[in-house]
Scaffold this motif. Sequence first.
Motif, PDB file in Angstrom:
ATOM      1  N   SER A  58       0.804  -1.216   0.000  1.00 31.97           N
ATOM      2  CA  SER A  58       0.000   0.000   0.000  1.00 31.97           C
ATOM      3  C   SER A  58       0.837   1.267   0.000  1.00 31.97           C
ATOM      4  CB  SER A  58      -0.916   0.024   1.226  1.00 31.97           C
ATOM      5  OG  SER A  58      -0.155   0.158   2.406  1.00 31.97           O
ATOM      6  N   ILE A  59       2.155   1.145   0.167  1.00 35.95           N
ATOM      7  CA  ILE A  59       3.032   2.309   0.186  1.00 35.95           C
ATOM      8  C   ILE A  59       3.293   2.763  -1.235  1.00 35.95           C
ATOM      9  CG2 ILE A  59       5.262   3.205   0.907  1.00 35.95           C
ATOM     10  CD1 ILE A  59       3.371   2.476   3.177  1.00 35.95           C
ATOM     11  N   SER A  60       3.096   4.058  -1.496  1.00 31.96           N
ATOM     12  CA  SER A  60       3.301   4.584  -2.842  1.00 31.96           C
ATOM     13  C   SER A  60       4.238   5.776  -2.794  1.00 31.96           C
ATOM     14  CB  SER A  60       1.964   5.009  -3.459  1.00 31.96           C
ATOM     15  OG  SER A  60       1.437   6.124  -2.760  1.00 31.96           O
ATOM     16  N   ILE A  61       4.661   6.222  -3.962  1.00 28.45           N
ATOM     17  CA  ILE A  61       5.545   7.382  -4.052  1.00 28.45           C
ATOM     18  C   ILE A  61       4.861   8.611  -3.489  1.00 28.45           C
ATOM     19  CG2 ILE A  61       6.710   8.924  -5.683  1.00 28.45           C
ATOM     20  CD1 ILE A  61       7.165   6.517  -7.475  1.00 28.45           C
ATOM     21  N   ASP A  62       3.539   8.695  -3.637  1.00 28.00           N
ATOM     22  CA  ASP A  62       2.796   9.853  -3.141  1.00 28.00           C
ATOM     23  C   ASP A  62       2.859   9.969  -1.632  1.00 28.00           C
ATOM     24  OD1 ASP A  62       2.081  10.542  -5.679  1.00 28.00           O
ATOM     25  OD2 ASP A  62       0.176   9.454  -5.630  1.00 28.00           O
ATOM     26  N   GLU A  63       3.240   8.871  -0.945  1.00 26.19           N
ATOM     27  CA  GLU A  63       3.319   8.901   0.502  1.00 26.19           C
ATOM     28  C   GLU A  63       4.736   9.138   0.990  1.00 26.19           C
ATOM     29  OE1 GLU A  63       1.011   5.060   0.530  1.00 26.19           O
ATOM     30  OE2 GLU A  63       0.340   5.907   2.425  1.00 26.19           O
ATOM     31  N   ALA A  64       5.599   9.630   0.099  1.00 28.16           N
ATOM     32  CA  ALA A  64       6.968   9.948   0.486  1.00 28.16           C
ATOM     33  C   ALA A  64       6.945  11.106   1.477  1.00 28.16           C
ATOM     34  CB  ALA A  64       7.784  10.330  -0.754  1.00 28.16           C
ATOM     35  N   PRO A  65       8.036  11.321   2.224  1.00 27.54           N
ATOM     36  CA  PRO A  65       8.071  12.416   3.199  1.00 27.54           C
ATOM     37  C   PRO A  65       7.709  13.743   2.552  1.00 27.54           C
ATOM     38  CG  PRO A  65       9.966  10.985   3.477  1.00 27.54           C
ATOM     39  CD  PRO A  65       9.257  10.520   2.234  1.00 27.54           C
ATOM     40  N   ALA A  66       7.016  14.594   3.311  1.00 27.33           N
ATOM     41  CA  ALA A  66       6.505  15.854   2.764  1.00 27.33           C
ATOM     42  C   ALA A  66       7.610  16.724   2.190  1.00 27.33           C
ATOM     43  CB  ALA A  66       5.753  16.613   3.856  1.00 27.33           C
ATOM     44  N   GLU A  67       8.804  16.739   2.846  1.00 29.85           N
ATOM     45  CA  GLU A  67       9.866  17.602   2.374  1.00 29.85           C
ATOM     46  C   GLU A  67      10.350  17.227   0.984  1.00 29.85           C
ATOM     47  OE1 GLU A  67       9.935  15.763   5.050  1.00 29.85           O
ATOM     48  OE2 GLU A  67      11.774  14.609   5.265  1.00 29.85           O
ATOM     49  N   VAL A  68      10.128  15.985   0.597  1.00 28.42           N
ATOM     50  CA  VAL A  68      10.537  15.544  -0.738  1.00 28.42           C
ATOM     51  C   VAL A  68       9.555  16.052  -1.788  1.00 28.42           C
ATOM     52  CG1 VAL A  68      10.949  13.529  -2.197  1.00 28.42           C
ATOM     53  CG2 VAL A  68      11.663  13.503   0.199  1.00 28.42           C
ATOM     54  N   ARG A  69       8.286  16.172  -1.418  1.00 28.56           N
ATOM     55  CA  ARG A  69       7.251  16.520  -2.377  1.00 28.56           C
ATOM     56  C   ARG A  69       7.012  18.023  -2.508  1.00 28.56           C
ATOM     57  NH1 ARG A  69       4.416  12.973   0.870  1.00 28.56           N
ATOM     58  NH2 ARG A  69       2.863  14.589   1.292  1.00 28.56           N
ATOM     59  N   VAL A  70       7.605  18.857  -1.655  1.00 26.47           N
ATOM     60  CA  VAL A  70       7.359  20.292  -1.691  1.00 26.47           C
ATOM     61  C   VAL A  70       7.923  20.895  -2.979  1.00 26.47           C
ATOM     62  CG1 VAL A  70       7.890  22.500  -0.601  1.00 26.47           C
ATOM     63  CG2 VAL A  70       7.367  20.507   0.810  1.00 26.47           C
ATOM     64  N   PRO A  71       7.082  21.551  -3.784  1.00 29.11           N
ATOM     65  CA  PRO A  71       7.580  22.198  -5.004  1.00 29.11           C
ATOM     66  C   PRO A  71       8.564  23.305  -4.657  1.00 29.11           C
ATOM     67  CG  PRO A  71       5.171  22.053  -4.974  1.00 29.11           C
ATOM     68  CD  PRO A  71       5.640  21.712  -3.607  1.00 29.11           C
ATOM     69  N   TRP A  72       9.416  23.656  -5.595  1.00 26.42           N
ATOM     70  CA  TRP A  72      10.454  24.656  -5.329  1.00 26.42           C
ATOM     71  C   TRP A  72       9.867  25.974  -4.844  1.00 26.42           C
ATOM     72  CZ3 TRP A  72      10.183  29.221  -7.985  1.00 26.42           C
ATOM     73  CH2 TRP A  72       9.480  29.242  -9.195  1.00 26.42           C
ATOM     74  N   TYR A  73       8.726  26.368  -5.381  1.00 23.25           N
ATOM     75  CA  TYR A  73       8.149  27.669  -5.041  1.00 23.25           C
ATOM     76  C   TYR A  73       7.397  27.660  -3.710  1.00 23.25           C
ATOM     77  CZ  TYR A  73       4.282  25.291  -7.428  1.00 23.25           C
ATOM     78  OH  TYR A  73       3.331  24.375  -7.829  1.00 23.25           O
ATOM     79  N   LYS A  74       7.285  26.484  -3.084  1.00 25.50           N
ATOM     80  CA  LYS A  74       6.630  26.383  -1.783  1.00 25.50           C
ATOM     81  C   LYS A  74       7.641  26.285  -0.643  1.00 25.50           C
ATOM     82  CE  LYS A  74       2.219  26.284  -2.969  1.00 25.50           C
ATOM     83  NZ  LYS A  74       1.273  27.321  -2.527  1.00 25.50           N
ATOM     84  N   LYS A  75       8.903  26.278  -0.980  1.00 29.20           N
ATOM     85  CA  LYS A  75       9.925  26.178   0.058  1.00 29.20           C
ATOM     86  C   LYS A  75       9.958  27.466   0.876  1.00 29.20           C
ATOM     87  CE  LYS A  75      12.714  22.818  -2.443  1.00 29.20           C
ATOM     88  NZ  LYS A  75      14.003  22.506  -3.090  1.00 29.20           N
TER      89      LYS A  75
END
Length: 210
Positions: A58-75
């Motif tokens: 059930s683990i998917s890429i979408d469930e990766a740590p939040a810091e990995v998924r943050v777009p550059w402009y949301k940093k």
Amino acid sequence: MLVSQSKSTLACRGASARKAAVLRRLPNTSRCVLVTRSTVTDAVEPSANATGTGSAASISIDEAPAEVRVPWYKKPCLWKELSTVEELEAAISAANSNGKMSVIDFYAGWCACCKSSFPALCRIPTNDFMAQHFNFYKANIEEGNLASYIKKKGVRGIPHVLVFHPDGSDCIGMSGAFKKMEALRKNLDFIARAEKKSFVLDPNGFVINR
């Protein structure tokens, strides 16, 4: 037949004994570990911040740590985000400007030029003099009706920076591209120090008094 089975049994036992002897001679760190489904689940779920009971499947890429998924402009950045024209107009109004001029960087998440200039832009508000004279905002033209807003202002490309007077009226606009970062810093410094707050850009993109 019984003799054959007996020999087979002895052969298996012998192989097992030899394997055990080999494993005993190996250091603990070199021994093989049997990887089971539960082992994978235990290893993956904590690092993936899974919140349900779930399983390894059930683990998917979408469930990766939040810091990995943050777009550059949301940093994290000192440029406050504006999502609508209403938010923009409220931010630059005399009631909310605290007597400072407002600087707004217009960008888009798909814009490679915007991405390359973002780190340098983030450093500008860290300067005490800049923070003393300006409020800094950024606005994603993919949101709200901000794209229409800048078109009405005559903006034809991004990244683009618009500067507003403390009363919310237009001051001047300029490029926010990475190659223009030095000009942008000098322009903001010039605007902050100028007694006469009426400006134009010279052919090289530098602010001068009108």
